[in-house]
Design a protein around this motif. Structure first.
Motif, PDB file in Angstrom:
ATOM      1  N   ARG A  23       0.659  -1.606  -0.121  1.00  0.00           N
ATOM      2  CA  ARG A  23       0.297  -0.039  -0.039  1.00  0.00           C
ATOM      3  C   ARG A  23       1.137   1.138  -0.115  1.00  0.00           C
ATOM      4  O   ARG A  23       0.374   2.457   0.042  1.00  0.00           O
ATOM      5  CB  ARG A  23      -0.725   0.026   1.268  1.00  0.00           C
ATOM      6  CG  ARG A  23      -2.168  -1.089   1.056  1.00  0.00           C
ATOM      7  CD  ARG A  23      -2.972  -0.657   2.386  1.00  0.00           C
ATOM      8  NE  ARG A  23      -3.775  -0.629   1.946  1.00  0.00           N
ATOM      9  CZ  ARG A  23      -5.193   0.514   2.526  1.00  0.00           C
ATOM     10  NH1 ARG A  23      -5.644  -0.727   3.663  1.00  0.00           N
ATOM     11  NH2 ARG A  23      -5.896   1.178   2.946  1.00  0.00           N
ATOM     12  N   GLU A 305      -5.489  -1.390   7.432  1.00  0.00           N
ATOM     13  CA  GLU A 305      -5.926  -0.836   7.615  1.00  0.00           C
ATOM     14  C   GLU A 305      -7.002  -0.065   8.660  1.00  0.00           C
ATOM     15  O   GLU A 305      -7.101   0.784   8.861  1.00  0.00           O
ATOM     16  CB  GLU A 305      -7.383  -1.390   6.301  1.00  0.00           C
ATOM     17  CG  GLU A 305      -8.962  -0.783   6.435  1.00  0.00           C
ATOM     18  CD  GLU A 305      -8.373   0.372   5.356  1.00  0.00           C
ATOM     19  OE1 GLU A 305      -9.013   1.767   5.302  1.00  0.00           O
ATOM     20  OE2 GLU A 305      -7.194   0.520   4.796  1.00  0.00           O
ATOM     21  N   SER A 306      -7.066  -0.499   9.375  1.00  0.00           N
ATOM     22  CA  SER A 306      -7.291  -0.012  11.142  1.00  0.00           C
ATOM     23  C   SER A 306      -6.228   0.986  11.388  1.00  0.00           C
ATOM     24  O   SER A 306      -6.732   1.668  12.152  1.00  0.00           O
ATOM     25  CB  SER A 306      -7.800  -1.599  12.317  1.00  0.00           C
ATOM     26  OG  SER A 306      -8.053  -2.596  11.822  1.00  0.00           O
ATOM     27  N   ARG A 308      -4.097   2.728   9.552  1.00  0.00           N
ATOM     28  CA  ARG A 308      -4.428   3.733   8.941  1.00  0.00           C
ATOM     29  C   ARG A 308      -5.513   4.886   8.529  1.00  0.00           C
ATOM     30  O   ARG A 308      -5.978   6.062   9.020  1.00  0.00           O
ATOM     31  CB  ARG A 308      -4.491   3.143   6.818  1.00  0.00           C
ATOM     32  CG  ARG A 308      -4.572   4.162   6.074  1.00  0.00           C
ATOM     33  CD  ARG A 308      -5.105   3.587   4.617  1.00  0.00           C
ATOM     34  NE  ARG A 308      -6.179   3.364   4.566  1.00  0.00           N
ATOM     35  CZ  ARG A 308      -7.232   4.875   4.911  1.00  0.00           C
ATOM     36  NH1 ARG A 308      -6.975   5.720   4.687  1.00  0.00           N
ATOM     37  NH2 ARG A 308      -8.972   4.490   4.791  1.00  0.00           N
ATOM     38  N   ARG A 309      -6.956   3.890   8.844  1.00  0.00           N
ATOM     39  CA  ARG A 309      -8.051   4.950   9.213  1.00  0.00           C
ATOM     40  C   ARG A 309      -7.670   5.950  10.507  1.00  0.00           C
ATOM     41  O   ARG A 309      -8.492   6.980  10.373  1.00  0.00           O
ATOM     42  CB  ARG A 309      -9.605   4.035   9.566  1.00  0.00           C
ATOM     43  CG  ARG A 309      -9.781   3.182   7.775  1.00  0.00           C
ATOM     44  CD  ARG A 309     -11.002   2.724   7.791  1.00  0.00           C
ATOM     45  NE  ARG A 309     -11.361   1.891   6.515  1.00  0.00           N
ATOM     46  CZ  ARG A 309     -12.130   1.922   5.948  1.00  0.00           C
ATOM     47  NH1 ARG A 309     -13.240   2.666   6.423  1.00  0.00           N
ATOM     48  NH2 ARG A 309     -12.814   1.159   4.905  1.00  0.00           N
ATOM     49  N   PHE A 331     -15.970  -0.177   6.367  1.00  0.00           N
ATOM     50  CA  PHE A 331     -14.595  -1.239   6.817  1.00  0.00           C
ATOM     51  C   PHE A 331     -15.126  -2.235   6.155  1.00  0.00           C
ATOM     52  O   PHE A 331     -14.575  -2.754   5.577  1.00  0.00           O
ATOM     53  CB  PHE A 331     -14.613  -1.075   8.456  1.00  0.00           C
ATOM     54  CG  PHE A 331     -12.945  -1.472   8.410  1.00  0.00           C
ATOM     55  CD1 PHE A 331     -12.814  -2.712   8.046  1.00  0.00           C
ATOM     56  CD2 PHE A 331     -12.706  -0.502   9.523  1.00  0.00           C
ATOM     57  CE1 PHE A 331     -11.816  -3.478   8.419  1.00  0.00           C
ATOM     58  CE2 PHE A 331     -11.167  -1.007   9.480  1.00  0.00           C
ATOM     59  CZ  PHE A 331     -10.607  -1.944   9.313  1.00  0.00           C
ATOM     60  N   PHE A 334     -14.473  -2.726   2.692  1.00  0.00           N
ATOM     61  CA  PHE A 334     -12.985  -2.732   2.471  1.00  0.00           C
ATOM     62  C   PHE A 334     -12.899  -3.472   1.952  1.00  0.00           C
ATOM     63  O   PHE A 334     -11.700  -3.904   1.013  1.00  0.00           O
ATOM     64  CB  PHE A 334     -12.411  -1.559   3.671  1.00  0.00           C
ATOM     65  CG  PHE A 334     -11.589  -1.705   3.581  1.00  0.00           C
ATOM     66  CD1 PHE A 334     -10.298  -1.315   2.682  1.00  0.00           C
ATOM     67  CD2 PHE A 334     -10.499  -2.777   3.903  1.00  0.00           C
ATOM     68  CE1 PHE A 334      -9.366  -1.688   2.197  1.00  0.00           C
ATOM     69  CE2 PHE A 334      -8.769  -2.825   4.124  1.00  0.00           C
ATOM     70  CZ  PHE A 334      -8.241  -2.181   3.330  1.00  0.00           C
TER      71      PHE A 334
END
Length: 350
Positions: A23, A305-306, A308-309, A331, A334
Motif C-alpha cells: 500500500r 487498514e485499522s 490507517r483509518r 469497513f 473495504f
C-alpha cells in the motif's frame, strides 16, 4: 503517514509489513533484534525502511521507537505478558494504536487500564484488530440496528485448512491455556464472568447439513460488543474439535521445533466462517455470517487498514471497540475485494 510495526520480524509482523509495502505506507520496523529486523525488511521489499530496536522492558527505548510516528501496529505476542508496555509507550508517544491480539483477557485489560490515559492523550487504541474481532464486532452492530433491541448475541468461530498455527499463536495458547480451558469470559447482565456453561451445544453452520458440536471459547468480541450494544448476554463459541486440539499439552521446546507458521500454499487452503446469532428482546432473530480465506493474511489487511483509518479519519480518543472506531458498513465494504464476504438474514423466531 508513518506507522511503526512492533514485532515486525515475527510471522504476523512480516505479513503486516508486506501489506504496508503493497500500500506504499511509510513504515518503521521495530523490535528486539536488529539483525532480524533487517532480514524482515529485505524479505518483504522494504530494504530502505527505518529500523528501531526496543525491548518491551525498556519504556524509554519503546518511546524512541515510536517517536515521530502517527500510529503503531503491535504484532509481538504473547500480548498477555508484553502488550501493555507497547500500549503505554504508544500513548506516551502520541501514536494511535492497534494490535493483532486474540487474547481475550489481555483485550479486556487494555480497555480497563488505558481508556482514561488514551483519552487524555488524544490517542485512539483499538486492540484485537484481527480477522475475527473486527468483522464480527462490526457485524454485531449491524444486527443490533436490524433488531432494534438485543437480548443475546452468540458468536461462533470455525476455521478449516491452513496448515496449523504460527509459533506466536501457539505461544499465546500456552500463555492463556487456563482461560481457554475455562471457556473464557461471558458477558452476562452487565459484567464479564468466567466459566459460564455454553448457551448452545451445537450450531448448524453455513454449508453444513448437520449441527456442529461447539464449546465456549475466549473470543475478543465478547469484550468489545457490549461496549457499543445494549445487550444482556454475549458468548463466544468454537467447534468442539478445535477446543480439544488446543488442550493438547505444548512445551516451548515443541513450539520451537515447529515451522514459524503455515506457508503461503497452506494459507491459500484455509477458510474461516464466523457466525453471529442475535436474538432481540421481542424474540426475533437474525444471523450474520462472515467468511473468507487465510486468517493470518486477512489479519494483516485488517490491522493495516485499522491503523490507517485512525490516522486518516480520527475517531474519539480512548480505547474503542471496532464499531466505535469505524463505520461498520464502510469497513466491511473495504474487505470485500480481499475475499471477505458477509451476509445478514432473519431467522426463525424463538
Amino acid at each position: 503517514m508513518k506507522i511503526a510495526v512492533y514485532g515486525a520480524n515475527g510471522y504476523q509482523g512480516r505479513l503486516v509489513l508486506a501489506e504496508m509495502a503493497r500500500r506504499g505506507i511509510e513504515t518503521v520496523l521495530a523490535g528486539r533484534d536488529l539483525a532480524r529486523l533487517e532480514e524482515a525488511a529485505s524479505a518483504v521489499g522494504l530494504p530502505g525502511a527505518e529500523r528501531r530496536v526496543a525491548d518491551t522492558s525498556d519504556h524509554g527505548a519503546l518511546l524512541n521507537a515510536f517517536r515521530g510516528c502517527d500510529g503503531v501496529i503491535n504484532c509481538a505476542g504473547p500480548f498477555t505478558s508484553s502488550g501493555e508496555a507497547v500500549v503505554r509507550a504508544a500513548i506516551a508517544a502520541g501514536c494511535h494504536y492497534v494490535d493483532t491480539s486474540g487474547e481475550q483477557l489481555y483485550v479486556k485489560k487494555i480497555f480497563d487500564a488505558f481508556r482514561t490515559e488514551a483519552r487524555n492523550a488524544g490517542v485512539t487504541v483499538v486492540p484485537a484488530a484481527n480477522d475475527g474481532c473486527v468483522p464480527v464486532d462490526l457485524m454485531a452492530h449491524l444486527l443490533a440496528d436490524r433488531l432494534g433491541s438485543v437480548e443475546e448475541i452468540i458468536t461462533t468461530h470455525a476455521v478449516v485448512g491452513g496448515g496449523g498455527m504460527s509459533r506466536g499463536s501457539l505461544r499465546s495458547v500456552v500463555e492463556t491455556i487456563d482461560s481457554i480451558k475455562a471457556g473464557g469470559l461471558t458477558y452476562d447482565d452487565g459484567d464479564w464472568r468466567p466459566g459460564a456453561p455454553a448457551r448452545r451445544t451445537a450450531i448448524t453452520l453455513p454449508g453444513r447439513s448437520e449441527a456442529t458440536p461447539v464449546t465456549p471459547f475466549p473470543v475478543s468480541e465478547v469484550v468489545t460488543v457490549p461496549r457499543h450494544i445494549r445487550v444482556r448476554h454475549v458468548q463466544g463459541l468454537t467447534e468442539a474439535a478445535l477446543g480439544d486440539r488446543l488442550n493438547t499439552p505444548l512445551t516451548p521446546q515443541i513450539i520451537e521445533n515447529l515451522p514459524e507458521g503455515p506457508d503461503e500454499d497452506s494459507r491459500r487452503t484455509q477458510h474461516f466462517t464466523y457466525v453471529i446469532d442475535a436474538t432481540g428482546t421481542d424474540g426475533r432473530r437474525a444471523r450474520g455470517t462472515v467468511q473468507g480465506p487465510d486468517t493470518y493474511g486477512t489479519t494483516a489487511v485488517i490491522a493495516v487498514e485499522s491503523a490507517r483509518r485512525l490516522i486518516a479519519d480520527p475517531a474519539e480518543p480512548g480505547v474503542l471497540a471496532p464499531a466505535q472506531a469505524y463505520h461498520p458498513t464502510a469497513f466491511l465494504d473495504f474487505l470485500v475485494p480481499h475475499g471477505i464476504r458477509r451476509t445478514i438474514e432473519d431467522t426463525a423466531a424463538t
